[in-house]
Structures are given as C-alpha cells and as structure tokens.
Design an enzyme around this catalytic site. Structure first.
Site, PDB file in Angstrom:
ATOM      1  N   ASP A 190       0.857  -1.190   0.000  1.00  0.00           N
ATOM      2  CA  ASP A 190       0.000   0.000   0.000  1.00  0.00           C
ATOM      3  C   ASP A 190       0.898   1.247   0.000  1.00  0.00           C
ATOM      4  O   ASP A 190       2.074   1.155  -0.360  1.00  0.00           O
ATOM      5  CB  ASP A 190      -0.953  -0.039   1.206  1.00  0.00           C
TER       6      ASP A 190
ATOM      7  N   HIS B  23       2.066   1.470  -3.202  1.00  0.00           N
ATOM      8  CA  HIS B  23       1.322   2.497  -3.932  1.00  0.00           C
ATOM      9  C   HIS B  23       2.061   3.827  -4.019  1.00  0.00           C
ATOM     10  O   HIS B  23       1.492   4.833  -4.409  1.00  0.00           O
ATOM     11  CB  HIS B  23      -0.063   2.703  -3.295  1.00  0.00           C
TER      12      HIS B  23
END
Ligand SMILES: *[C@@H]1O[C@H](CO)[C@@H](O)[C@H](O)[C@H]1NC(C)=O
Ligand SMILES: *[C@@H]1O[C@H](CO)[C@@H](O)[C@H](O)[C@H]1NC(C)=O
Ligand SMILES: *[C@@H]1O[C@H](CO)[C@@H](O)[C@H](O)[C@H]1NC(C)=O
Ligand SMILES: *[C@@H]1O[C@H](CO)[C@@H](O)[C@H](O)[C@H]1NC(C)=O
Ligand SMILES: *[C@@H]1O[C@H](CO)[C@@H](O)[C@H](O)[C@H]1NC(C)=O
Ligand SMILES: *[C@@H]1O[C@H](CO)[C@@H](O)[C@H](O)[C@H]1NC(C)=O
Ligand SMILES: *[C@@H]1O[C@H](CO)[C@@H](O)[C@H](O)[C@H]1NC(C)=O
Ligand SMILES: *[C@@H]1O[C@H](CO)[C@@H](O)[C@H](O)[C@H]1NC(C)=O
Ligand SMILES: *[C@@H]1O[C@H](CO)[C@@H](O)[C@H](O)[C@H]1NC(C)=O
Ligand SMILES: *[C@@H]1O[C@H](CO)[C@@H](O)[C@H](O)[C@H]1NC(C)=O
Ligand SMILES: *[C@@H]1O[C@H](CO)[C@@H](O)[C@H](O)[C@H]1NC(C)=O
Length: 404
Positions: A226, A249
């Site tokens: 993430d 991410h």
C-alpha cells in the site's frame, strides 16, 4: 559510635542510590520485570511494569528488550506523561502480536505510545503484527468475554502526542493494517526502518502521518503493498528523504477532503526516493467536495523502475466508486516535480486530473524524463484544469506552459 558511622555510611549510599534512581540513566529490563520471551506466554504485563518504572524515573531511563527472544504482547498502551526528561526504548528482540482469535479485546491499535516527550524507540529488533492471519478474513469474529464480536484489523504501532520522537533501526513486518501511525506529534525523526508486508496485503500502509509537524523520515526501505508513506490532514513541514519504496502504492499526499472535510497540508518535501514496481510514484489525491489546501509540496530526485503512475494528481479520487460530483475541492497549489528519471509501467506516465471548479495552480515540472518500461513504446501525459510551467520535461505536459 560505630553504628552511627554505619548508619551514616548507609544513609550516604541510600542518598547516592536515590540520586542515581532519581536523575541518572537507569536501565529497566523487561526480563527483570517478569517477561518470558518464549513467544507463547503473554508478556504485556511485564512490559507495562517496566514501562511504568521507566515513566516514573525522573532521569533518562532506558527500557531494554533483549534480543534472541520473542515477546508475545496483547494490545498495549505505553502512556505518559512521564516524569522522565527522556526515555529510550531499546528493542533487540521480536515483538509478536497475538493471533486474531487470541486478542483479549477488540481494539484498532496494537502498540501505542502516547503523550511521551523525548521518546526514542530504536534497535535492531522486529515488530511483527502477524497480519497474514487477518488479511484473508475481513469480518473476523472474535470472542471477548464470551461475546461474539467483530474486530477491525488493527494498526501495529501508533505514536500519539509524542513530541521530540526518535524512531530508528527497527524492522516492522506484516501489520494487520497500517504499520506506523504518527498523530499529533511535533518534531519527529524516523530513520533506518525496514517495513515489509506482501504486495497483496490490504490497507497495510508503511507510515501514515496526520496532525503533526516537523517530521523527518529518511533512509527507510518500505514495501508493503500500500502507500509507503501517506501524508494526511493537519501536517506541516514534513521532510522525506532517501526512501526506497516498493512494492506498494508510492508516496501519497492524502487522501484529503473525504466526506466534505476541511483539510490542510503544507510544506511537504520529498527527495531522493525510488519507486520500484509501485502502482503510483508521487501522488496527491483528494476527494470531491472537500475544502482547504495542499500546497508548497515538492518531489525531487526520483528514480522510477516500472512505476505505474509516476506522477499523479487526482482530485477525483474515489476508491469505492460511490462519490457524488461537487464543485468544492481541496485546492492543490505550488507543487514541484523535479528530477524524475526512469520507467513507467503505464502508457500514461503523468496524470494531472484537477478539479474543474478549483484548478491546480502553479504546478512546476523540471528536468523530467520518463520512458516506457516496455521497449519501443511511448509514454504520454494527460492533464486538465491545471496551470503552471514545465522545463525539460518528457513526456510533454500540454496544460503547462513549456519553457526552455
Ligand atoms: C502502570 O501504570 C498505570 C497508570 O498509572 C496503571 O493503571 C497500571 O496498572 C500499571 N500497570 C502495571 C503493570 O504496573
Ligand atoms: C489504549 O488507549 C486508547 C485511547 O487512546 C483506548 O481506546 C484503548 O482501549 C487502549 N487500549 C488498551 C489495550 O488499553
Ligand atoms: C526534552 O529534552 C530537552 C533537551 O534535552 C529538554 O530541554 C526538555 O526539558 C525535555 N522535555 C521534557 C518534558 O522533559
Ligand atoms: C535521525 O536519527 C538518526 C538515527 O538516530 C540520525 O542518524 C539522524 O542524524 C537523525 N536525523 C535528523 C534529521 O535528526
Ligand atoms: C484538519 O487539520 C486541521 C489542523 O490543521 C484541523 O483544524 C481540522 O479539524 C482537521 N480536519 C479534520 C476533518 O480532521
Ligand atoms: C539516496 O537514497 C539512497 C537510498 O534509497 C541512498 O543510498 C543514497 O545515499 C541517497 N543519496 C543521497 C545523495 O543522499
Ligand atoms: C526492484 O525490485 C526487484 C524485486 O524486488 C529487485 O529484484 C530489483 O533489484 C529492484 N530494482 C531496483 C532498481 O531497485
Ligand atoms: C461528474 O462529473 C464528471 C466530470 O465532469 C462527469 O463526467 C460525470 O458524468 C458526472 N457524474 C455525475 C453523476 O453527475
Ligand atoms: C479525471 O477523473 C475522472 C474521474 O475518475 C475521469 O472521469 C476523467 O476521465 C479524468 N480525466 C482525465 C483528464 O484523466
Ligand atoms: C531520456 O532517457 C532515455 C533513456 O535513458 C534516453 O535515451 C533519452 O535520451 C533521454 N531523453 C532526454 C530528453 O534526456
Ligand atoms: C495560474 O493561475 C494563477 C491564478 O489564476 C495566476 O496567478 C498565474 O499567473 C497562472 N499561471 C500561469 C503560468 O498561467
């Protein structure tokens, strides 16, 4: 006469001891406070005893967690305010979260340090949240006092209202949710951390910061699937340097403006970071309908290896695809992207999707050369409702006025 002398000497020793306990650097070892470190017996009570003793010590105590042992800890709050002028927590061993069915209560945090000034947490130890036991069961059912309840996945480590915080050296692994959360902290230095979770683990951000200022994060290796770092509302003067990010991410400002929130973020500087196989690189994300600002932000000296969206401002962020259109928005302004080199996984390497009603203002691109990760393919930029300037930028960004 002799007994008077002895008492006198004793008194002196006691006074000296007192002095040492009161103002010196005492060591509190969790093993001396009953910790076992076998990875099975609950060591939380022993840790709290050692913490309490440190916190009451008026000097500069060290709380020591020896290595080559694994300490099973239930959700624990290490709370202040403390009497100490500083506390140094030295973690050499491994701290292990209970498996989900063994949590004594449903809480959304595993380990919290709150209201401690001049706290240092360092060492070569590991903080392991056993997240893999949670990730495949979003609706975990737990028995607490014989009642069946639903526990949310907890965050691993939180610092709450900790001013002058130093955090370094540790490995964080497999948190059920966000690994490190920094909230309401002024002056923090986070460095030399390894943060690891599998690429497909859900919502396992590396470091989340909100309501904090004067935070330095540098020399960390973060790959959790993430956001490596997410900078959220109420943060000012954040310096992020020398971060190897991926898989994950990327480094994100936001998301901001959710549910019509008024959010403010200012003076965020990201430098010398690499994005390797990340879904995004440098990202600013806001929901429609919010207000406030994200401004004076820079991303410089960025190395890209097959990054999905190397540069992206998305003012229509809506992960659940259930957002209503709105004309209000958190305003994005004075953002510089400089010195981006490497490869993009997607054809659209640069995305500036700004609000039609509250445009992005003064976006600057300088010395950017992003090529496709796929040999012989071109990359392009897409942009709307943005103004600013670009210098030596490939691919060319149509909305920005291009200068030599
Ligand atoms: C630690 O101190 C807190 C607050 O004073 C107290 O509630 C708690 O019982 C103490 N815990 C231990 C294990 O000594
Ligand atoms: C820790 O403190 C928070 C409030 O900051 C509270 O909600 C939580 O229940 C506490 N957890 C434990 C294990 O005491
Ligand atoms: C924190 O450390 C600084 C510098 O050593 C010291 O001046 C200050 O008093 C300390 N703060 C507290 C609350 O003890
Ligand atoms: C942060 O802490 C690390 C390790 O203790 C130290 O080497 C570094 O100089 C500190 N950085 C800042 C900006 O204070
Ligand atoms: C955002 O941060 C500001 C402080 O800068 C605070 O006043 C405000 O309440 C925060 N907004 C939300 C929705 O938490
Ligand atoms: C840039 O960051 C990397 C770690 O990703 C580090 O090895 C390197 O020394 C940094 N360069 C500078 C100039 O600080
Ligand atoms: C990117 O990550 C892959 C897989 O983790 C690794 O093998 C590779 O060396 C990394 N590349 C760079 C440039 O860091
Ligand atoms: C919201 O706005 C976008 C962009 O202007 C438009 O494409 C879309 O149709 C709108 N959606 C709704 C539900 O009005
Ligand atoms: C901006 O985002 C909206 C919503 O995700 C999308 O419909 C639109 O195509 C995007 N515009 C550009 C220029 O990428
Ligand atoms: C961009 O980088 C590619 C690959 O490294 C290189 O071949 C190309 O000459 C560079 N373009 C510019 C404008 O610097
Ligand atoms: C961008 O918009 C602002 C505010 O409207 C204006 O002051 C500025 O001159 C514009 N910049 C460019 C490069 O067009």
């Amino acid at each position: 006469m002799r007994s008077v002398l002895v008492s006198c000497v004793l008194l002196c020793i006691l006074a000296w001891c007192d002095f040492e306990i009161g103002y010196g650097q005492m060591t509190y070892n969790v093993l001396d406070h009953g910790a076992v470190g076998d990875g099975h017996r609950d060591d939380s009570e022993a840790f709290l005893k050692a913490w309490n003793a440190s916190c009451l010590d008026k000097g500069t105590p060290r709380l020591v967690i020896p290595g080559e042992k694994t300490y099973l800890l239930q959700p624990t709050n290490f709370s202040g305010p403390c009497q100490s002028s500083s506390i140094h927590v030295e973690i050499s061993g491994k701290l292990l979260a209970p498996s989900p069915d063994a949590w004594k209560e449903c809480v959304d945090l595993w380990l919290t340090f709150s209201e401690v000034t001049n706290l240092t947490v360092s060492g070569s130890g590991e903080i392991n949240g056993q997240g893999s036991l949670w990730w495949n069961k979003y609706d975990l059912l737990n028995y607490v006092n014989n009642y069946k309840v639903q526990c949310e996945r907890p965050k691993a480590l939180r610092f709450y209202r900790c001013d002058s915080l130093q955090l370094s050296g540790l490995t964080l692994a497999d948190s059920p949710r966000t690994h490190i959360s920094i909230q309401y902290c002024n002056y923090a230095n986070v460095s030399y951390l390894q943060i690891r979770a599998p690429e497909d683990s859900p919502n396992t951000d590396g470091i989340d910061i909100s309501m904090s200022s004067n935070v330095n994060i540098h020399d960390c290796n973060i790959g959790t699937g993430d956001d490596c770092i997410a900078v959220n509302n109420g943060t000012f003067i954040i310096d992020i340097k020398n971060i190897a990010c991926g898989p994950g991410h990327g480094i994100s400002i936001g998301s901001l403006g959710k549910n019509g929130d008024h959010n403010t973020v200012e003076n965020i500087h990201v430098k010398n970071c690499s994005f390797n196989s990340t879904m995004n690189g440098a990202r600013i994300k806001t929901f429609q309908g919010g207000s406030g600002y994200a401004r004076r932000i820079s991303f410089e000296e960025i190395t890209l290896t097959t990054a999905g969206h190397p540069i992206i401002i998305d003012q229509y962020y809506c992960p659940e695809h259930d957002c209503e259109n709105s004309t209000s928005s958190v305003q994005v302004s004075d953002v510089t992207f400089s010195g981006f080199h490497g490869t993009s996984k997607n054809e659209q390497a640069i995305t500036l999707n700004c609000s039609q009603s509250v445009n992005c203002v003064n976006i600057v691109m300088n010395n950017i050369n992003i090529t496709s990760a796929v040999a012989s393919e071109e990359v392009r930029a897409s942009c709307s409702y943005v103004n600013g300037t670009s210098y030596a930028t490939v691919p060319q960004v149509p909305c920005l006025s291009s200068k030599a």
